[in-house]
Design an enzyme around this catalytic site. Structure first.
Site, short mmCIF file in Angstrom:
data_model
loop_
_atom_site.label_atom_id
_atom_site.label_comp_id
_atom_site.label_asym_id
_atom_site.label_seq_id
_atom_site.Cartn_x
_atom_site.Cartn_y
_atom_site.Cartn_z
N ASN A 147 0.57 -1.14 0.12
CA ASN A 147 -0.08 0.08 0.16
C ASN A 147 0.90 1.19 0.05
O ASN A 147 0.33 2.19 0.35
CB ASN A 147 -1.04 0.05 1.20
CG ASN A 147 -0.19 -0.29 2.53
OD1 ASN A 147 0.98 -0.04 2.83
ND2 ASN A 147 -1.10 -0.35 3.63
N GLN A 314 -5.25 3.73 18.21
CA GLN A 314 -6.40 3.38 17.36
C GLN A 314 -7.25 2.28 17.74
O GLN A 314 -6.93 1.38 18.05
CB GLN A 314 -5.69 3.32 16.02
CG GLN A 314 -4.90 4.26 15.40
CD GLN A 314 -4.34 4.31 13.99
OE1 GLN A 314 -3.62 5.24 13.46
NE2 GLN A 314 -4.44 3.02 13.41
P1 NAD Z 1 10.34 1.43 3.89
O1 NAD Z 1 10.93 0.49 4.65
O2 NAD Z 1 10.48 1.33 2.42
O3 NAD Z 1 10.95 2.95 4.08
C1 NAD Z 1 11.36 3.21 5.57
C2 NAD Z 1 12.46 4.22 5.23
O4 NAD Z 1 12.90 4.90 6.60
C3 NAD Z 1 13.92 3.60 4.74
O5 NAD Z 1 14.48 4.45 3.73
C4 NAD Z 1 14.74 3.79 6.02
O6 NAD Z 1 15.92 3.99 5.81
C5 NAD Z 1 14.17 5.08 7.01
N1 NAD Z 1 14.38 5.55 8.15
C6 NAD Z 1 14.55 4.70 9.08
N2 NAD Z 1 14.81 5.42 10.28
C7 NAD Z 1 14.83 6.42 10.08
C8 NAD Z 1 15.10 7.79 10.70
N3 NAD Z 1 15.25 7.44 12.14
N4 NAD Z 1 15.20 8.64 10.00
C9 NAD Z 1 14.83 8.89 8.88
N5 NAD Z 1 14.64 7.97 8.17
C10 NAD Z 1 14.54 6.58 8.66
O7 NAD Z 1 8.88 1.77 4.33
P2 NAD Z 1 7.57 2.47 3.66
O8 NAD Z 1 6.82 1.53 2.95
O9 NAD Z 1 7.95 3.84 2.91
O10 NAD Z 1 6.86 2.82 4.79
C11 NAD Z 1 7.35 3.69 5.98
C12 NAD Z 1 6.06 3.90 7.21
O11 NAD Z 1 4.87 4.43 6.73
C13 NAD Z 1 5.90 2.44 7.59
O12 NAD Z 1 7.05 2.07 8.62
C14 NAD Z 1 4.68 2.50 8.56
O13 NAD Z 1 4.59 3.16 9.65
C15 NAD Z 1 3.97 3.87 7.63
N6 NAD Z 1 2.95 3.18 6.68
C16 NAD Z 1 1.76 3.87 6.77
C17 NAD Z 1 0.50 3.40 6.17
C18 NAD Z 1 -0.81 3.93 6.34
O14 NAD Z 1 -1.80 3.56 5.95
N7 NAD Z 1 -0.80 5.33 6.79
C19 NAD Z 1 0.65 2.40 5.50
C20 NAD Z 1 2.05 1.72 5.11
C21 NAD Z 1 2.98 2.39 5.79
#
Ligand code: NAD
Length: 384
Positions: A147, A314
């Site tokens: 997603n 939530q």
């Molecule tokens: P991803 O694993 O592709 O990317 C995460 C990124 O965060 C990586 O590039 C990592 O290097 C970076 N990162 C880690 N720690 C960090 C820090 N302290 N400072 C800066 N960057 C940091 O994940 P994604 O698919 O892009 O998802 C990211 C987040 O979004 C998920 O962990 C989740 O919490 C959230 N999310 C929310 C929804 C929603 O419905 N709102 C849906 C999916 C994901």
């Protein structure tokens, strides 16, 4: 025989839909990095139907029944007397979604000696105590990429919503008014603004790509720097840390995973270093902020707007400060659970279960914790 407890959000208040707004959804075969979308051996649902609620059961009832496994599907997840907590004691598998998270705390994990697999039907497994999962040999997985684009679209929508003052303008029109001046006294163009993303992972990169044509100045920070040619292609400025980024932008979009390094990152001190009248969109996790500090910054005008879809807990209580703070464009946690996203994460959940039941390795991209340590995507995302 395995027992699975699946915790999903409740059905719509007027019942499970018998028809939909559209007849189908586009067929997406690959993610932006070229990898294929989930490929289970079969699916028992219609893509585009509501799968993430209790009656939808992620389209997995037949899979469990045919294999003779026990499946309990519930939305009753909070408190010691909840169906989730009662059924957990002899469960082998828990499936939950971040939108309606079954919080797998260390206390709950201690009460579930048979638990071996915690599967997030979506992305973000912070509702599972990952340390406790490591200690108890529980494998934690999620449906990586399923997603990400759904969330990126929502983040871009909410950035535009805030900057252009959409929600109050819409309200004037539905309430019978034509109050142009009231609508525009807080409305700006995004063009020319500095926009920054915190974490340029799958979602953050997709947000940058979608914002580039708006002729904004793009910025990002991440613990892993993007390849220079990607920075060049997107014309994006790298910042070594969050402090430098937030000082340099008008709009911040948060996309970092929730763990020690990001918990309560947007506190009173950090908010005070931002440009007056900044906007924040948070589709990452509510706990990456201090909710009262966000509400206070909106009241003082330090923030011009806050939007997002993630809260804690939530569902949040009715008295949560974000429900009533000024200049917010919050939604419930919905960005990653469009009907389009559900089809992908339901297929991915099935793909993971098929591997699990056949004792085959689970794709590295789906792994968060395995064999007592962070693994796969978890090792990249949940540590500095
Ligand atoms: P991803 O694993 O592709 O990317 C995460 C990124 O965060 C990586 O590039 C990592 O290097 C970076 N990162 C880690 N720690 C960090 C820090 N302290 N400072 C800066 N960057 C940091 O994940 P994604 O698919 O892009 O998802 C990211 C987040 O979004 C998920 O962990 C989740 O919490 C959230 N999310 C929310 C929804 C929603 O419905 N709102 C849906 C999916 C994901």
């Amino acid at each position: 025989m395995a027992k699975c407890v699946m915790v999903l959000y409740p059905d719509p208040v007027d019942g499970y839909p018998s028809k939909y707004a559209r007849d189908n959804i586009p067929v997406i075969q690959r993610y932006p990095d070229g990898s294929t979308v989930p490929t289970p051996s079969n699916i028992d649902f219609t893509p585009g139907h509501l799968l993430g609620c209790v009656s939808g059961a992620l389209g997995l009832r037949k899979l469990f029944e045919d294999a003779g496994h026990q499946l309990v599907v519930t939305s009753d997840k909070d408190g010691s007397d909840s169906e989730f907590e009662r059924e957990l004691v002899d469960a082998h598998i828990v499936i939950s979604q971040p939108f309606w998270p079954a919080y797998l705390t260390k206390e709950r994990i201690a009460k579930a000696p048979n638990l071996r697999l915690a599967l997030t039907a979506g992305i973000g497994s912070d509702h599972v105590d990952l340390e406790a999962a490591k200690k108890h040999g529980i494998t934690v997985v999620e449906v990586t990429y399923s997603n990400s684009i759904s969330v990126a679209e929502h983040a871009v929508m909410q950035i535009l919503n805030l900057v252009r003052n959409f929600v109050p303008s819409h309200r004037w029109s539905t309430e019978g008014g034509w109050n142009i001046a009231d609508c525009v006294e807080r409305a700006y163009d995004l063009e020319g603004m500095d926009v920054g993303v915190i974490a340029a992972g799958r979602i953050g990169r997709a947000v940058l790509r979608r914002l580039a044509p708006f002729d904004v100045n793009l910025h990002y920070t991440d613990t892993h720097r993007l390849p220079l040619q990607v920075e060049k292609e997107l014309n994006v400025t790298f910042h070594a840390g969050v402090e430098s980024l937030v000082r340099s932008v008008d709009v911040v979009s948060i996309h970092s995973p929730l763990y020690e390094a990001t918990r309560q990152m947007f506190n009173e001190r950090l908010l005070g270093t931002m440009r007056r009248g900044s906007y924040i969109v948070n589709t990452a996790r509510g706990e990456e902020t201090v909710p009262e500090a966000i509400a206070a910054a909106l009241r003082s005008g330090q923030l011009a707007g806050y939007a997002g879809d993630v809260w804690y807990p939530q569902p949040p209580p009715v008295e949560h400060p974000w429900r009533t703070m000024p200049n917010n464009a919050m939604t419930p946690h919905v960005s990653g659970t469009t009907l389009s996203a559900q089809a992908r994460y339901a297929a991915g959940t099935r793909e993971i279960l098929e591997s699990w039941f056949a004792a085959k390795p689970i794709l590295q991209e789906y792994l968060i914790v395995e064999g007592g340590q962070l693994a796969g995507t978890g090792a990249l995302s949940y540590q500095k």
